[in-house]
Design a protein around this motif. Structure first.
Motif, PDB file in Angstrom:
ATOM      1  N   LEU A  71      -2.981  -2.686   5.734  1.00 24.27           N
ATOM      2  CA  LEU A  71      -2.997  -3.547   6.917  1.00 24.27           C
ATOM      3  C   LEU A  71      -2.428  -4.925   6.603  1.00 24.27           C
ATOM      4  O   LEU A  71      -1.658  -5.488   7.399  1.00 24.27           O
ATOM      5  N   SER A  72      -2.769  -5.469   5.442  1.00 32.46           N
ATOM      6  CA  SER A  72      -2.227  -6.782   5.061  1.00 32.46           C
ATOM      7  C   SER A  72      -0.718  -6.721   4.844  1.00 32.46           C
ATOM      8  O   SER A  72       0.010  -7.646   5.224  1.00 32.46           O
ATOM      9  N   PHE A  73      -0.231  -5.602   4.256  1.00 31.37           N
ATOM     10  CA  PHE A  73       1.211  -5.433   4.079  1.00 31.37           C
ATOM     11  C   PHE A  73       1.920  -5.375   5.430  1.00 31.37           C
ATOM     12  O   PHE A  73       2.968  -5.993   5.630  1.00 31.37           O
ATOM     13  N   MET A  74       1.336  -4.631   6.368  1.00 26.30           N
ATOM     14  CA  MET A  74       1.942  -4.475   7.684  1.00 26.30           C
ATOM     15  C   MET A  74       1.965  -5.803   8.447  1.00 26.30           C
ATOM     16  O   MET A  74       2.973  -6.161   9.067  1.00 26.30           O
ATOM     17  N   ILE A  75       0.864  -6.533   8.411  1.00 25.31           N
ATOM     18  CA  ILE A  75       0.802  -7.816   9.123  1.00 25.31           C
ATOM     19  C   ILE A  75       1.813  -8.798   8.534  1.00 25.31           C
ATOM     20  O   ILE A  75       2.539  -9.484   9.266  1.00 25.31           O
TER      21      ILE A  75
ATOM     22  N   ASN B  58       6.714 -11.785   9.113  1.00 26.42           N
ATOM     23  CA  ASN B  58       7.738 -12.574   8.409  1.00 26.42           C
ATOM     24  C   ASN B  58       9.095 -11.877   8.327  1.00 26.42           C
ATOM     25  O   ASN B  58      10.118 -12.556   8.253  1.00 26.42           O
ATOM     26  N   ASN B  59       9.104 -10.540   8.273  1.00 24.99           N
ATOM     27  CA  ASN B  59      10.373  -9.800   8.132  1.00 24.99           C
ATOM     28  C   ASN B  59      10.473  -8.713   9.201  1.00 24.99           C
ATOM     29  O   ASN B  59      10.546  -7.530   8.879  1.00 24.99           O
ATOM     30  N   THR B  60      10.471  -9.137  10.450  1.00 29.45           N
ATOM     31  CA  THR B  60      10.465  -8.167  11.553  1.00 29.45           C
ATOM     32  C   THR B  60      11.727  -7.309  11.552  1.00 29.45           C
ATOM     33  O   THR B  60      11.665  -6.086  11.721  1.00 29.45           O
ATOM     34  N   THR B  61      12.875  -7.939  11.354  1.00 29.33           N
ATOM     35  CA  THR B  61      14.149  -7.201  11.344  1.00 29.33           C
ATOM     36  C   THR B  61      14.180  -6.186  10.204  1.00 29.33           C
ATOM     37  O   THR B  61      14.632  -5.049  10.385  1.00 29.33           O
TER      38      THR B  61
ATOM     39  N   SER C 178       6.287  -3.398  -1.716  1.00 32.78           N
ATOM     40  CA  SER C 178       7.673  -3.810  -1.973  1.00 32.78           C
ATOM     41  C   SER C 178       8.571  -3.578  -0.771  1.00 32.78           C
ATOM     42  O   SER C 178       9.621  -4.193  -0.658  1.00 32.78           O
ATOM     43  N   GLU C 179       8.163  -2.716   0.152  1.00 31.80           N
ATOM     44  CA  GLU C 179       8.971  -2.432   1.344  1.00 31.80           C
ATOM     45  C   GLU C 179       8.900  -3.540   2.383  1.00 31.80           C
ATOM     46  O   GLU C 179       9.749  -3.596   3.267  1.00 31.80           O
ATOM     47  N   VAL C 180       7.870  -4.371   2.313  1.00 33.64           N
ATOM     48  CA  VAL C 180       7.697  -5.392   3.352  1.00 33.64           C
ATOM     49  C   VAL C 180       8.241  -6.745   2.919  1.00 33.64           C
ATOM     50  O   VAL C 180       8.223  -7.705   3.699  1.00 33.64           O
ATOM     51  N   VAL C 181       8.682  -6.868   1.648  1.00 32.69           N
ATOM     52  CA  VAL C 181       9.196  -8.151   1.159  1.00 32.69           C
ATOM     53  C   VAL C 181      10.654  -8.304   1.533  1.00 32.69           C
ATOM     54  O   VAL C 181      11.423  -7.378   1.352  1.00 32.69           O
TER      55      VAL C 181
END
Length: 221
Positions: A108-112, A117-120, A218-221
């Motif tokens: 959940l924290s990764f998704m938020i 921050n990196n919507t695109t 690593s996918e959300v950075v």
């Protein structure tokens, strides 16, 4: 008493005191970190530094200390898995209550963080590169579902692997009194092999949980 009583947190006194087995980790930490360095201390430092280097590559992040929470997660799960191999100690990681409580807040924290921050970047992950235009709506649905079930798969994988070996050892152990002596010796040998296998599973499952959490982050950075 039934077969699943050893996996029930409320077996004794109708209270879930068995969950306190997770606090037994504190018994092993003080001599390891706060007293004279030992071989166990050096071995654990080597393991932690190896994991730090690997997680740092997987995270691909310049933030210092970003691997600390993942190494702590690995250590916590590893100790709980090992403690479950001792007689009369409750295995907390064999329950979805604990494993889901570890996996869901992380996911959940990764998704938020990612969607804020990196919507695109997060939207681009929903459609793999080179997907035909006709299949794009289906791929978005598939990727969304696979993303949502990630904490569930992490939790189920850990709890199922921990409970399966314990259950098999319990089933084989219960057949011991009705066996002859020479078959009992074979059973004892099989139980030792299963215990070695469970030790390997305890290490592998904690490593898999931590590595998959690292890959998801690593996918959300």
């Amino acid at each position: 008493m039934n077969l699943f009583s050893s996996f029930d947190p409320t077996t004794n006194l109708s209270l879930s005191l068995n969950w306190l087995s997770a606090m037994l980790i504190l018994i092993f930490i003080p001599p390891m970190y706060w007293l004279i360095p030992s071989r166990l201390n050096m071995l654990w430092i080597i393991i932690i530094m190896t994991l730090h280097k690997e997680f740092k590559i997987l995270l691909n992040s310049s933030l210092k200390g970003s691997t600390l929470i993942l190494i702590s997660l690995f250590s916590f799960i590893l100790f709980n898995n090992f403690l479950g191999l001792f007689p009369y100690i409750f295995t907390g990681t064999s329950h979805m209550v604990m494993t889901l409580a570890l996996a869901f807040p992380l996911w959940l924290s990764f998704m938020i963080y990612g969607w804020t921050n990196n919507t695109t970047h997060m939207l681009a992950h929903l459609v793999p590169q080179g997907t035909p235009g006709v299949l794009m709506p289906f791929m978005v649905c598939i990727e969304t579902i696979s993303n949502i079930i990630r904490p569930g798969t992490l939790a189920i994988r850990l709890s199922a692997n921990m409970i399966a070996g314990h259950l098999l050892m319990t089933l084989l152990g219960n057949t011991g009194p009705s066996m002859t002596l020479w078959i009992l010796n074979i059973l004892l040998f099989i139980q030792i092999l299963l215990l070695i296998l469970e030790t390997a599973v305890a290490i592998i499952q904690s490593y898999v949980f931590a590595v998959l959490s690292t890959l998801y982050s690593s996918e959300v950075v």
